[in-house]
Scaffold this active site. Structure first.
Site, PDB file in Angstrom:
ATOM      1  N   GLU A 145       0.818  -1.223   0.000  1.00 51.18           N
ATOM      2  CA  GLU A 145       0.000   0.000   0.000  1.00 51.18           C
ATOM      3  C   GLU A 145       0.849   1.269   0.000  1.00 51.18           C
ATOM      4  O   GLU A 145       0.561   2.216  -0.722  1.00 51.18           O
ATOM      5  CB  GLU A 145      -0.969   0.014   1.186  1.00 51.18           C
ATOM      6  CG  GLU A 145      -2.170  -0.914   1.032  1.00 51.18           C
ATOM      7  CD  GLU A 145      -1.887  -2.319   1.516  1.00 51.18           C
ATOM      8  OE1 GLU A 145      -0.764  -2.569   2.013  1.00 51.18           O
ATOM      9  OE2 GLU A 145      -2.772  -3.180   1.417  1.00 51.18           O
ATOM     10  N   HIS A 152      -9.447  -4.348  10.713  1.00 51.47           N
ATOM     11  CA  HIS A 152     -10.085  -4.190   9.406  1.00 51.47           C
ATOM     12  C   HIS A 152     -11.351  -3.336   9.461  1.00 51.47           C
ATOM     13  O   HIS A 152     -12.115  -3.299   8.511  1.00 51.47           O
ATOM     14  CB  HIS A 152     -10.466  -5.565   8.824  1.00 51.47           C
ATOM     15  CG  HIS A 152      -9.309  -6.334   8.276  1.00 51.47           C
ATOM     16  ND1 HIS A 152      -8.234  -6.683   9.038  1.00 51.47           N
ATOM     17  CD2 HIS A 152      -9.055  -6.823   7.029  1.00 51.47           C
ATOM     18  CE1 HIS A 152      -7.369  -7.358   8.298  1.00 51.47           C
ATOM     19  NE2 HIS A 152      -7.830  -7.454   7.078  1.00 51.47           N
TER      20      HIS A 152
END
Lengths: 325, 366
Positions: free
Chosen positions: A60, A129
């Protein structure tokens, strides 16, 4: 007007912008050959090919940074984070580079970058998450943040984000991807920074963004049916820039505000809205501003408890009854 | 192209190969060679002038001096063509001057003045000149490494034959995002050339105390199937020859590379580095000044080639000093930015007064 899913609305927006502008490309983990982890990009790789729809390694920080560099060069990257929670490993790139490069260069550079993906709890995937970082990102002057709640808003805001010449964080919601709604056909663009009154009312303003808007609508329905209370629901849609006038107009009309926020309470988006209301509409209030946020703990896994951790219609109704009695 | 660790050249001041005969150097004119000297002198005199201002308390924050490393910026950046770009970290004054930014705008930026290259909004670490293909000036160690990747990605996307020279220090090789960038660069054939300016110290931590592989940083490229090379940074001809090789591979084959250019800084990590003379001996610094100073070595080379004598060198040096002094005057005479300007240059749409920039509230002051 066609009825399509939130997912399809996003897919349509991406496809239309890819078609319209050669400088737009999509990049992220599993966006191409896999058709998207949540199928938002389904069919786009097949249609637009390797150059425009690009699978990345799980990096990322690396690929978001790449997107910032490409945007500085005038391309319009649309970067998918499989979860906005994963932004935390790319934070330096988002905040320091996308958010600050225009300022630090004295306006010589701009960064027409879109970062998009789901940012929500409620799916029993644990704390790592389930983050909702819209407050953190909106805290950075230089970034824009939008949180669409409906299919129509998802399409219109996504198209506006891609055309915007500043970095825009689009925060979607996995629990909404399957929701259906009417979406105007054609080139439907919603300006960033315009809130939307999703339900009109006279007794109390429920002010929310993202999925919390739908929770507010459910609460408003019950308040009307069970308590004869008329609740107005204001959907912020855009966190930064913020449509203050629509919020203040509503509060000046109803004289009561309950802010509903899937953020955690401490320095959440609703904290900013509460400050704004007391600064600008204090004399219009007949009761203290109330908030309903996610319960202030890391997102719990246990499914029945996580439902309770997020704002519920019951908690909203309790707060409304407290200020409307 | 790449060498094995055993072949790493010793830092002797003289390369085993005569890089003056390399194609990129063979046709250099005396004027160009004097131009390199002039640029190195300009960097040094600019920075010495800036140091005085810092010591006089006229500057805020950090001042990371490049003195001792001048041959790296001059040797590499002078190779840039129309579609070549560059980006570096916070030790950016040298790069800025070589790409053509003026001493005036740079010095004014150091003093936080409205006439600075970033209007006083960036400071020492954040010089930018996109019109000269120079993208900064970045403060976070290795934070610029994926940006360089993205710039090179954009070149390839647009079908332009160019590359992005992406500079980093020896300490930056230990940051994760650098490794993510290397993997993507090699995986996708991105024309980025990473240039590690190895000055041996990441702030106060020597290479021996920060890198598992102590003899060579560029060798990490082998983990990503990428070309790499070691460069003796004090030899301008070698810097040019090896950098040009890497740029050619990027231009022709879109292959990335890592160059590790050995160099040395005379001052601390920044001027605020309180321990600048504690983590290394003063004798070490003096040894480099006496034996490995890139400006001295280039001056000697030009004398040997009959291109320059003391008088010519003095003339260039005087011009650099004069330019630096004028830049100081310009910076001191310049106004500070107006308070209202603090809200400019945040959002493009707001600055341009577009419809989007006038929709919703962008700033949250009283």
């Amino acid at each position: 007007m066609p009825v399509i899913t939130y997912r399809q609305a996003l897919n349509d927006a991406l496809a239309e912008e890819l078609e319209r502008d050669e400088s737009v490309f999509l990049m992220g983990e599993e966006v191409a050959e896999y058709n998207g982890a949540y199928k938002i990009t389904e069919g786009l790789w097949k249609r637009f090919g390797d150059k425009r729809v690009i699978d990345t390694p799980i990096s990322e920080a690396g690929f978001i940074g790449l997107g910032v560099g490409a945007a500085m060069m005038g391309l319009r990257p649309v970067m998918e984070l499989m979860f906005w929670s994963f932004a935390y490993v790319a934070y330096d790139q988002i905040i320091n580079n996308a958010g600050c490069v225009r300022y630090m260069s004295g306006g010589l550079i701009n960064c027409p970058l879109v970062i998009r993906g789901p940012a929500n709890g409620g799916t029993n995937v644990g704390a790592t998450h389930s983050h909702t970082p819209e407050n953190f990102l909106a805290n950075t002057p230089g970034l824009k943040v939008v949180c669409p709640a409906t299919p129509a808003d998802a399409k219109g805001l996504m198209k506006a984000a891609i055309r915007d010449n500043d970095p825009v964080c689009v925060m979607e919601n996995t629990l909404l991807y399957g929701d259906q709604g009417e979406v105007p056909e054609g080139d439907y663009v919603i300006p960033i920074g315009v809130a939307d009154v999703k339900r009109e009312g006279t007794d109390v303003s429920l002010i929310a963004h993202g999925r919390a808007v739908l929770t507010c609508l459910a609460a408003a329905h019950r308040l009307h049916e069970e308590f004869n209370i008329s609740a107005e629901v204001v959907d912020l849609r855009s966190i930064r820039p913020l449509d203050e006038e629509t919020v203040l107009d509503s509060v000046r009309k109803t004289h009561r505000a309950v802010l509903v926020d899937e953020n955690k309470p401490f320095c959440g988006v609703s904290a900013q809205i509460a400050t704004m209301i007391q600064e600008k509409a204090f004399d219009d209030l007949d009761a203290p501003v109330q908030r309903v946020c996610s319960l202030d703990a890391p997102a719990i896994y246990s499914p029945p408890l996580e439902i309770q951790q997020l704002p519920t219609a019951d908690r909203i109704i309790q707060k409304v009854l407290a200020v409307c009695s | 192209m790449s060498v094995t660790r055993a072949e790493k050249p010793k830092k002797t001041g003289k390369s085993p190969v005569d890089y003056a005969k390399a194609p990129i150097n063979a046709d250099l004119t005396p004027k160009q060679k004097l131009g390199f000297l002039a640029d190195m002198l300009r960097i040094r005199r600019f920075e010495q002038a800036s140091l005085k201002l810092y010591q006089q308390g006229k500057m805020g924050g950090f001042l990371h001096l490049y003195i001792g490393q001048e041959s790296v910026a001059v040797g590499t950046l002078a190779l840039m063509g129309e579609n070549d770009h560059a980006i570096t970290a916070y030790r950016d004054h040298g790069h800025a001057l070589v790409v053509g930014m003026s001493m005036n705008e740079c010095m004014a930026e150091l003093l936080g003045k409205a006439t600075g290259c970033s209007k006083g909004k960036g400071g020492s670490m954040h010089f930018f000149a996109p019109d000269k293909n120079f993208w900064g000036g970045h403060g976070i160690v290795a934070g610029q490494t994926p940006l360089g990747l993205g710039i090179a990605f954009a070149l390839k996307y647009k079908g332009l034959k160019g590359c992005c020279l992406t500079y980093l220090g020896d300490g930056a090789v230990n940051q994760g995002v650098f490794h993510e960038s290397l993997n993507i660069a090699a995986l996708w054939d991105i024309p980025v050339v990473y240039i590690i300016e190895n000055n041996q110290y990441s702030m106060g931590t020597s290479l021996a105390r920060s890198s598992a592989i102590k003899s060579c940083l560029a060798e990490r490229a082998t983990g990503y199937d990428m070309d790499w090379d070691i460069v003796n940074g004090e030899n301008l001809y070698e810097v040019r020859a090896k950098t040009w090789d890497a740029m050619q591979r990027a231009h022709e084959k879109c292959r990335p590379a890592i160059l590790e250019i050995d160099t040395y800084r005379y001052y601390g990590h920044s001027v605020a580095d309180a321990n600048a003379k504690k983590y290394r001996k003063p004798e070490e610094i003096e040894f480099y000044k006496q034996n490995h100073d890139p400006i001295n070595l280039w001056e000697n080379r030009l004398k040997e080639e009959g291109i320059a004598d003391e008088a010519v060198i003095k003339k260039l040096d005087d011009a650099a000093k004069k330019e630096a002094a004028a830049a100081v005057q310009f910076a001191e005479d310049s106004p500070f930015p107006e308070l209202e300007s603090i809200f400019d240059d945040i959002y493009y749409e707001v600055d341009m007064g577009t419809e989007s920039g006038q929709t919703g509230r962008h700033f949250f002051n009283d």
